[in-house]
Enzyme design. Structure first.
Site, mmCIF file in Angstrom:
data_model
loop_
_atom_site.group_PDB
_atom_site.id
_atom_site.type_symbol
_atom_site.label_atom_id
_atom_site.label_comp_id
_atom_site.label_asym_id
_atom_site.label_seq_id
_atom_site.Cartn_x
_atom_site.Cartn_y
_atom_site.Cartn_z
ATOM 1 N N LYS A 78 0.875 -1.370 -0.362
ATOM 2 C CA LYS A 78 -0.135 -0.076 -0.663
ATOM 3 C C LYS A 78 0.629 1.131 -0.251
ATOM 4 O O LYS A 78 0.381 2.526 -0.340
ATOM 5 C CB LYS A 78 -1.158 -0.343 1.259
ATOM 6 N N THR A 79 1.726 1.310 0.784
ATOM 7 C CA THR A 79 2.565 2.385 0.973
ATOM 8 C C THR A 79 2.999 2.399 -0.147
ATOM 9 O O THR A 79 3.910 3.586 -0.933
ATOM 10 C CB THR A 79 4.023 2.432 1.943
ATOM 11 N N ASP A 123 -0.841 6.493 6.448
ATOM 12 C CA ASP A 123 -1.378 5.415 6.728
ATOM 13 C C ASP A 123 -1.684 5.442 8.039
ATOM 14 O O ASP A 123 -1.655 5.904 9.170
ATOM 15 C CB ASP A 123 0.539 4.443 7.448
ATOM 16 N N THR A 172 -5.554 -1.174 7.322
ATOM 17 C CA THR A 172 -5.983 -2.594 7.396
ATOM 18 C C THR A 172 -7.155 -3.125 7.548
ATOM 19 O O THR A 172 -7.266 -4.325 7.416
ATOM 20 C CB THR A 172 -4.800 -4.077 7.872
ATOM 21 N N ARG A 231 6.704 -8.173 1.361
ATOM 22 C CA ARG A 231 6.862 -7.609 3.099
ATOM 23 C C ARG A 231 8.010 -8.712 3.521
ATOM 24 O O ARG A 231 9.169 -8.413 4.292
ATOM 25 C CB ARG A 231 6.639 -6.812 3.900
#
Length: 343
Positions: A78-79, A123, A172, A231
């Site tokens: 997402k980032t 975020d 999330t 990640r």
């Protein structure tokens, strides 16, 4: 002498400003594992193609891109996508997080400090305080904020203009966003776990950027254990690289990969960790396969319920080992078979 209402408003220290023009991004590209364009971003094809269309249409019309909400499990990019949106739009990028905005004035300081048409990334946007959310409403719709100046009977509302901007929110837990805030995102996209081929491409690209020599079978083995999450894949790559540096002069072979993953407590084949297996075992052995509440599982394991719910449970549900029901968590037939095979 009275200062203007916005004179003492400053962004919180956690606000990060990054210029996304070509010159700056090129200088950072060698150091960063983040893709810098949609074309360089493996996986999430439908979402990626949709975002590319929205960005291109915005550039053709010379208008500010609609606000974007990216939601899905942690570690899926997402980032990175927020960075890419700013890069593709060729506009400045600012980043902060919901928990960092402690007071409404913090958010006002962030908004008034933006440049025209920049991207503001928040975020964990579901963790914004309601007072900050209410400030965002007018900022997102009218590019202005209402601020109360003074106290008591002398208090008055002052409207402050903010530069046109695109808010990119990441969460999330999209269900935790209030309906008024959720409705103000013109673009809402969900990220799913990556397929094996996409994860392999991510690992291969990261290895190339880091200068790591990795064997093909090792690449596949790491991808299989990465829980469909970039990640996790990059974390495993770096940790296996550590073992390789010590034992094989930095070359990641199949043997060193298997040995390192065993040391890391990763189950052969499934990629499940020791904690994943323990969650399933607790449900089976202590609660006869369920149903059981998340708090009871957390207490039995000595873990935080939020950690199990946010970090471990989504992948177990995705793999079909665990089922969420109105009465609690239930071990599936696949989960029972997995535990039987490990005995």
């Amino acid at each position: 002498m009275n200062s203007s209402p916005s004179a003492n408003l400053h962004p919180p220290k956690t606000l990060i400003s990054t210029s996304c023009h070509a010159g700056d991004s090129e200088r950072e590209s060698e150091k960063s594992l983040r893709p810098l364009s949609f074309a360089d971003f493996p996986g999430q094809e439908t979402l990626k193609n949709n975002l590319a269309v929205y960005v291109q249409a915005s550039k053709i019309r010379n208008t500010t891109l609609d606000h974007v909400l990216l939601h899905g499990p942690p570690g899926l990019g997402k980032t990175t996508l927020a960075h890419i949106i700013a890069q593709e739009l060729e506009v400045p990028f600012y980043a902060t997080s919901g928990p960092a905005i402690e007071k409404p004035r913090d958010l006002v300081g962030v908004l008034t400090g933006l440049e025209d048409n920049s991207v503001l990334f928040i975020d964990e946007i579901h963790r914004l305080f309601i007072q900050a959310e209410e400030i965002l409403y007018t900022a997102m719709e009218d590019f202005s904020v209402d601020l109360i100046v003074g106290e008591g009977g002398s208090a008055r509302s002052v409207r402050i203009s903010v530069p046109p901007f695109t808010l990119v929110g990441a969460t999330t837990k999209a269900a935790m966003l209030s309906k008024p805030l959720l409705s103000r995102f013109g673009i809402q996209e969900k990220l799913d776990y990556y397929d094996l081929a996409s994860i392999e491409a991510i690992i291969q690209r990261s290895a190339h950027v880091l200068g790591i020599h990795i064997h093909k079978k090792s690449l596949k083995r790491l991808a299989e254990c990465s829980r469909g999450t970039p990640r996790v894949a990059i974390r495993f790559l770096k940790r296996v690289w550590d073992f390789a540096e010590v034992h094989t002069q930095g070359e990641i072979t199949e043997d060193i990969t298997n040995s390192a993953l065993t040391q890391l407590g990763i189950r052969q084949g499934s990629g499940l960790s020791h904690i994943d297996i323990t969650i399933l075992q607790v449900i089976k052995q202590r609660y006869n396969g369920g149903p059981v509440g998340i708090e009871a599982i957390a207490m039995a394991m000595g873990e935080e319920a939020a950690t199990i719910e946010d970090v471990y449970e989504p992948y177990l549900v995705f793999c079909g080992y665990l089922v969420r029901t109105p009465r609690g968590r239930v071990l599936s037939d696949s989960g029972k078979a997995l535990l039987s095979s490990s005995q």
